[in-house]
Design an enzyme around this catalytic site. Structure first.
Site, PDB file in Angstrom:
ATOM      1  N   ASP A 184       4.067  -0.650 -37.456  1.00 30.83           N
ATOM      2  CA  ASP A 184       4.429  -2.022 -37.104  1.00 30.83           C
ATOM      3  C   ASP A 184       3.175  -2.895 -37.126  1.00 30.83           C
ATOM      4  O   ASP A 184       3.121  -3.955 -37.768  1.00 30.83           O
ATOM      5  CB  ASP A 184       5.052  -2.003 -35.696  1.00 30.83           C
ATOM      6  CG  ASP A 184       5.781  -3.288 -35.361  1.00 30.83           C
ATOM      7  OD1 ASP A 184       5.807  -4.189 -36.212  1.00 30.83           O
ATOM      8  OD2 ASP A 184       6.320  -3.390 -34.238  1.00 30.83           O
ATOM      9  N   LYS A 192      -3.394   8.892 -34.222  1.00 29.90           N
ATOM     10  CA  LYS A 192      -4.429   8.842 -33.179  1.00 29.90           C
ATOM     11  C   LYS A 192      -4.567  10.257 -32.636  1.00 29.90           C
ATOM     12  O   LYS A 192      -4.352  10.519 -31.436  1.00 29.90           O
ATOM     13  CB  LYS A 192      -4.025   7.873 -32.061  1.00 29.90           C
ATOM     14  CG  LYS A 192      -4.321   6.428 -32.342  1.00 29.90           C
ATOM     15  CD  LYS A 192      -5.799   6.072 -32.373  1.00 29.90           C
ATOM     16  CE  LYS A 192      -6.401   5.924 -31.002  1.00 29.90           C
ATOM     17  NZ  LYS A 192      -7.832   5.545 -31.066  1.00 29.90           N
ATOM     18  N   ASP A 218      -6.950   2.989 -35.285  1.00 26.33           N
ATOM     19  CA  ASP A 218      -7.852   1.861 -35.018  1.00 26.33           C
ATOM     20  C   ASP A 218      -8.786   1.636 -36.211  1.00 26.33           C
ATOM     21  O   ASP A 218      -9.016   0.500 -36.638  1.00 26.33           O
ATOM     22  CB  ASP A 218      -8.634   2.055 -33.706  1.00 26.33           C
ATOM     23  CG  ASP A 218      -9.131   3.477 -33.506  1.00 26.33           C
ATOM     24  OD1 ASP A 218      -8.792   4.356 -34.319  1.00 26.33           O
ATOM     25  OD2 ASP A 218      -9.878   3.717 -32.533  1.00 26.33           O
ATOM     26  N   TYR A 249       9.293   3.447 -29.978  1.00 23.78           N
ATOM     27  CA  TYR A 249      10.308   2.398 -29.888  1.00 23.78           C
ATOM     28  C   TYR A 249      11.691   2.960 -29.552  1.00 23.78           C
ATOM     29  O   TYR A 249      12.574   2.210 -29.147  1.00 23.78           O
ATOM     30  CB  TYR A 249      10.388   1.593 -31.197  1.00 23.78           C
ATOM     31  CG  TYR A 249       9.147   0.770 -31.493  1.00 23.78           C
ATOM     32  CD1 TYR A 249       8.042   0.816 -30.649  1.00 23.78           C
ATOM     33  CD2 TYR A 249       9.078  -0.058 -32.600  1.00 23.78           C
ATOM     34  CE1 TYR A 249       6.903   0.073 -30.908  1.00 23.78           C
ATOM     35  CE2 TYR A 249       7.939  -0.813 -32.867  1.00 23.78           C
ATOM     36  CZ  TYR A 249       6.857  -0.731 -32.017  1.00 23.78           C
ATOM     37  OH  TYR A 249       5.727  -1.478 -32.282  1.00 23.78           O
ATOM     38  N   ASP A 284       1.696  -5.516 -40.372  1.00 28.31           N
ATOM     39  CA  ASP A 284       1.501  -6.950 -40.131  1.00 28.31           C
ATOM     40  C   ASP A 284       0.068  -7.366 -40.450  1.00 28.31           C
ATOM     41  O   ASP A 284      -0.167  -8.449 -40.977  1.00 28.31           O
ATOM     42  CB  ASP A 284       1.839  -7.322 -38.678  1.00 28.31           C
ATOM     43  CG  ASP A 284       3.286  -7.806 -38.555  1.00 28.31           C
ATOM     44  OD1 ASP A 284       4.109  -7.414 -39.403  1.00 28.31           O
ATOM     45  OD2 ASP A 284       3.585  -8.568 -37.620  1.00 28.31           O
TER      46      ASP A 284
END
Ligand code: NAD
Length: 353
Positions: free
Chosen positions: A244, A188, A220, A141, A248
């Site tokens: 992020d 990852k 994942d 980001y 959520d």
């Protein structure tokens, strides 16, 4: 004298913030010190009034404050602005950068009264009590981004320094130390070089915390495990992007994102906000659940001012409201007494008395 910068922002931010302030004022009036509140504009509201999502006046107030309370920013009205001028980029990421807010802390705990509000089966969520720690000041980001022509393309870059990884890992290990002493670092490493580096640093930092059990999980799989077996987690630490998404996903375990508070901590000052956005679909209708904002106030009392008793008073008041059968629409099931935003604020205040 604690000084709080209050930034309601946009959409439901303007509805939930007044309720959280009423609760905060009711709690701090019993404390010996005087609390000061300075309200200012941020996000789309600031663009409309002053031409910038994070105006100098707002920054000045925040610099003089001991903590920042933020509602939410953004909305369709400002979606067509160029990326760097948009409320989410300019105000939210701007505040994170300006104050070096590198650690985002989101507790996810299943409240007994809300077991039936969860989209997952009761037996899957009843023991959920975890904390997600997201690196907030680096990674994808904040990396270099841009567009190319011929052929048209766009890029975002992801870079993490050793120091950035190290400091968020320390927050993770310390948080785990104060809880069940299990830290799951999510990455990852099977595809990303930044993740392989993250894992190396995590293993190094782990040697300083021999009492904490460190595990690694691919992002994942972490998303899948949060749905299949969320109670396996104690503390999860991860980078900006995965954090992020995963926070959520975790937010709905408890029934609604309207219940999830978030603390963003830096070296000097903390910013406290709900995990959700400005919810334009329900804004202005007195439908928003103000409890994530109210719980963010409790989190501020704890993290920035070590006022643990005052924070606990707020959390206990919310428990009493639930015990009496009151809910906002997002967490209601048939038979519950459904309240609007303001009425839920009234109910928490009443329960405080
Ligand atoms: P959102 O979190 O605003 O809404 C997602 C869904 O959850 C909506 O259906 C909404 O009605 C519901 N919801 C959210 N908060 C609720 C609450 N307190 N009570 C009841 N229901 C609630 O996410 P979005 O729709 O993707 O984004 C809307 C705007 O908010 C966008 O402009 C986005 O960029 C911005 N945003 C801001 C922040 C922030 O300020 N920290 C975070 C996320 C999104």
């Amino acid at each position: 004298m604690p000084n709080i910068a209050v930034l309601p922002g946009d959409g439901i931010g303007r509805e939930i913030m007044p309720q959280a302030l009423r609760v905060l004022q009711a709690v701090v009036k019993d404390l010996p010190e005087t609390w000061e509140f300075s309200e200012c504009l941020a996000g789309g509201a600031a663009i409309d009034a002053l031409g910038k999502a994070l105006p100098e006046e707002t920054l000045k107030v925040c610099h003089q404050a001991d903590a920042i309370l933020l509602g939410a920013v953004g909305g369709p009205k400002w979606d067509t602005l160029p990326g760097p001028e948009r409320p989410e980029m300019a105000a939210l990421l701007g505040l994170r950068k300006e104050f070096g807010l590198y650690a985002n802390i989101r507790p996810v705990k299943m409240l007994p009264y809300l077991l039936d509000a969860s989209p997952l089966k009761r037996e899957r969520v009843e023991n959920v009590d975890m904390v997600i720690i997201r690196e907030l000041n680096g990674g994808l980001y904040f990396g270099e981004k841009g567009r190319k022509t011929n052929p048209p393309a766009a890029y975002d870059t992801m870079i993490y320094s050793e120091d950035e990884i190290r400091r968020i890992l320390h927050v993770g290990f310390k948080t785990a130390q104060a809880r069940q002493k299990r830290l799951c670092s999510v990455d990852k490493a099977n595809v990303l070089e930044t993740s392989r580096f993250w894992r190396e640093v995590a293993n190094q930092v782990a040697t300083e915390y021999p009492d904490v059990e460190l595990s690694h999980m691919y992002a994942d799989n972490a998303g899948m495990q949060l749905i299949l077996n969320p109670s396996q987690f104690d503390v999860m630490v991860t980078d900006n992007t995965f954090g992020d998404l995963l926070s959520d996903i975790a937010s709905v375990l408890g029934g609604s994102i309207g219940m999830l508070s978030s603390a963003s901590l830096g070296e000097k000052i903390g910013l406290y906000e709900p995990a959700h956005g400005s919810a334009p679909d329900i804004a202005g209708k007195n439908l928003a659940n103000p409890l994530a904002m109210i719980l963010s106030v409790a989190s501020m009392l704890r993290h920035s001012f070590a006022r643990h008793e005052a924070a606990a008073k707020i959390e206990q008041a919310i428990d009493r409201v639930f015990a009496a059968g009151y809910r906002t629409g997002d967490i209601a099931k048939p038979g519950d007494k459904v309240l609007g935003t303001k009425e839920m604020g009234d109910a928490v205040l009443e329960a405080l008395r």
